[in-house]
Design an enzyme around this catalytic site. Structure first.
Site, PDB file in Angstrom:
ATOM      1  N   GLU A  28       0.808  -1.227   0.000  1.00 34.67           N
ATOM      2  CA  GLU A  28       0.000   0.000   0.000  1.00 34.67           C
ATOM      3  C   GLU A  28       0.836   1.269   0.000  1.00 34.67           C
ATOM      4  OE1 GLU A  28      -2.774   0.460   3.288  1.00 34.67           O
ATOM      5  OE2 GLU A  28      -3.561   2.322   2.468  1.00 34.67           O
ATOM      6  N   LYS A  44      -2.350  -1.960  -3.241  1.00 36.35           N
ATOM      7  CA  LYS A  44      -3.421  -1.136  -2.647  1.00 36.35           C
ATOM      8  C   LYS A  44      -3.042   0.327  -2.759  1.00 36.35           C
ATOM      9  CE  LYS A  44      -5.922  -0.161   1.602  1.00 36.35           C
ATOM     10  NZ  LYS A  44      -6.626  -0.724   2.759  1.00 36.35           N
TER      11      LYS A  44
HETATM   12  P1  13P Z   1      -9.425   4.166   3.899  1.00 35.63           P
HETATM   13  O1  13P Z   1     -10.253   3.457   2.850  1.00 35.63           O
HETATM   14  O2  13P Z   1     -10.251   4.796   4.984  1.00 35.63           O
HETATM   15  O3  13P Z   1      -8.416   5.078   3.289  1.00 35.63           O
HETATM   16  O4  13P Z   1      -8.628   3.051   4.685  1.00 35.63           O
HETATM   17  C1  13P Z   1      -7.945   2.108   3.950  1.00 35.63           C
HETATM   18  C2  13P Z   1      -6.696   1.775   4.629  1.00 35.63           C
HETATM   19  O5  13P Z   1      -6.474   0.640   4.957  1.00 35.63           O
HETATM   20  C3  13P Z   1      -5.705   2.842   4.861  1.00 35.63           C
HETATM   21  O6  13P Z   1      -4.488   2.287   5.229  1.00 35.63           O
END
Ligand code: 13P
Length: 336
Positions: A177, A219
């Site tokens: 991510e 992600k």
């Molecule tokens: P959000 O969809 O609220 O951005 O959260 C996703 C997430 O895992 C952030 O690290």
């Protein structure tokens, strides 16, 4: 490392228009969410809230996996059933957030690097035994005044790749991510430039560290206008910028891209994901384009719950409705 198992898990996480629920808010972040509904954040209230989400009837029709926080993966329901077991029995795969947060990047002032590599191999071994089959690590980048810097981009790319390699070594699918934040007044073009630079560095490091692309998920943020940008791009523009950017930098071997919602409203995150999948239907794209939302899946449920377990059923109904809408969007079939 069992590559076949990793690939099977990664594919299952993005199968049939399903996506992930991010319920891995750290203790500090969940407190902020609970403050909004005037509810004290205790081990018990956090357990009750997450337990109600996980026991939503039909959730598994739309949600393939749930990202948990360390506390949650060890918790039990009021009648003594591990929350992990509740997810597994419902047909949802448990996942775990393993980073220990974004810390100031010396000497780069406001920029951050995510920490948590020390002892990570041993933690993966334990999490696997506890039932986790995928994991998450988030790097953050902000836009403005020369940011994200090369230093921030390369430090986070390196950490993400080290984390991903260790996850795979332990048969856990890494969800990688890198989040370019939407805070600020930058344009969608600025977001596209930053996102492309970040992703190029991430995939170069993933290759360098020997990460198997077939056994991971990405992600990322969507490519969107900064929150305070006077000219807000609409869903079609967001879809074009996002898909075009990703086609330049994300290898086709990656089975799926699961977007974070990142502060978009729940309806906005749904409409944008829908437009992205409509565009994919027209132009083609090699990966599943799905979701891993925290706020956009939970906001309505949190409000309906309001800290009172008597409201559990209406909270479940609200969660189910968002999960259904988001999953429809992941198939380009959402009608507002
Ligand atoms: P959000 O969809 O609220 O951005 O959260 C996703 C997430 O895992 C952030 O690290």
């Amino acid at each position: 490392m069992n590559v076949e198992q990793l690939a099977t898990t990664a594919q299952a996480l993005v199968a049939d228009g399903k996506g992930l629920l991010a319920a891995d808010e750290s203790t500090g972040t969940i407190k902020k969410r609970f403050d909004q509904i005037n509810t004290e954040s205790t081990e018990r209230s956090r357990r009750d809230y997450r337990h109600l989400l996980f026991t939503t009837p039909g959730a598994a029709e739309h949600i393939s996996g749930v990202i948990l926080f360390d506390e949650t993966i060890r918790q039990e329901s009021p009648d003594g059933k591990p929350l992990v077991k509740i997810l597994q029995d419902a047909g949802m795969i448990p996942g775990i957030k393993v980073d220990s947060g974004a810390k100031p990047l010396a000497p780069h002032g406001v920029e951050k690097v995510t920490e948590g590599l020390d002892g990570l191999r041993e933690r993966f071994q334990e999490y696997y035994k506890l039932g986790a089959r995928f994991a998450k690590w988030r790097g953050v980048y902000d836009i403005g005044d020369g940011r994200p810097s090369r230093a921030c981009i390369s430090a986070n790319a390196h950490a993400l790749a080290r984390y991903a390699a260790l996850a795979q070594e332990n048969d856990i699918v890494p969800v990688v991510e890198p989040e370019v934040l939407m805070d600020g007044s930058h344009t969608i073009a600025d977001c596209e430039r930053a996102t492309e630079a970040v992703l190029r560095a991430v995939f170069a490091e993933l290759a360098e560290q020997g990460v198997v692309l077939e056994g991971m998920l990405l992600k990322p943020n969507m490519v969107i206008s900064g929150k305070d940008c006077p000219q807000q791009a609409g869903p079609d523009e967001v879809a074009k910028a996002t898909v075009n950017c990703f086609k330049r930098v994300v290898p086709a071997a990656v089975p799926g891209i699961v977007f974070l919602s990142g502060g978009q409203g729940d309806e906005e995150a749904t409409v944008n994901l829908n437009a992205i999948n409509r565009l994919k239907a027209e132009e083609g794209a090699p990966w599943a384009l799905s979701f891993s939302y925290g706020r956009a899946l939970q906001q309505a449920a949190l409000k309906a719950w309001g800290g009172k377990n008597d409201n559990a059923d209406s909270a479940r109904a609200a969660f189910r409705e968002r999960a259904k809408a988001t999953s429809a969007a992941a198939q380009g079939r959402y009608a507002a």
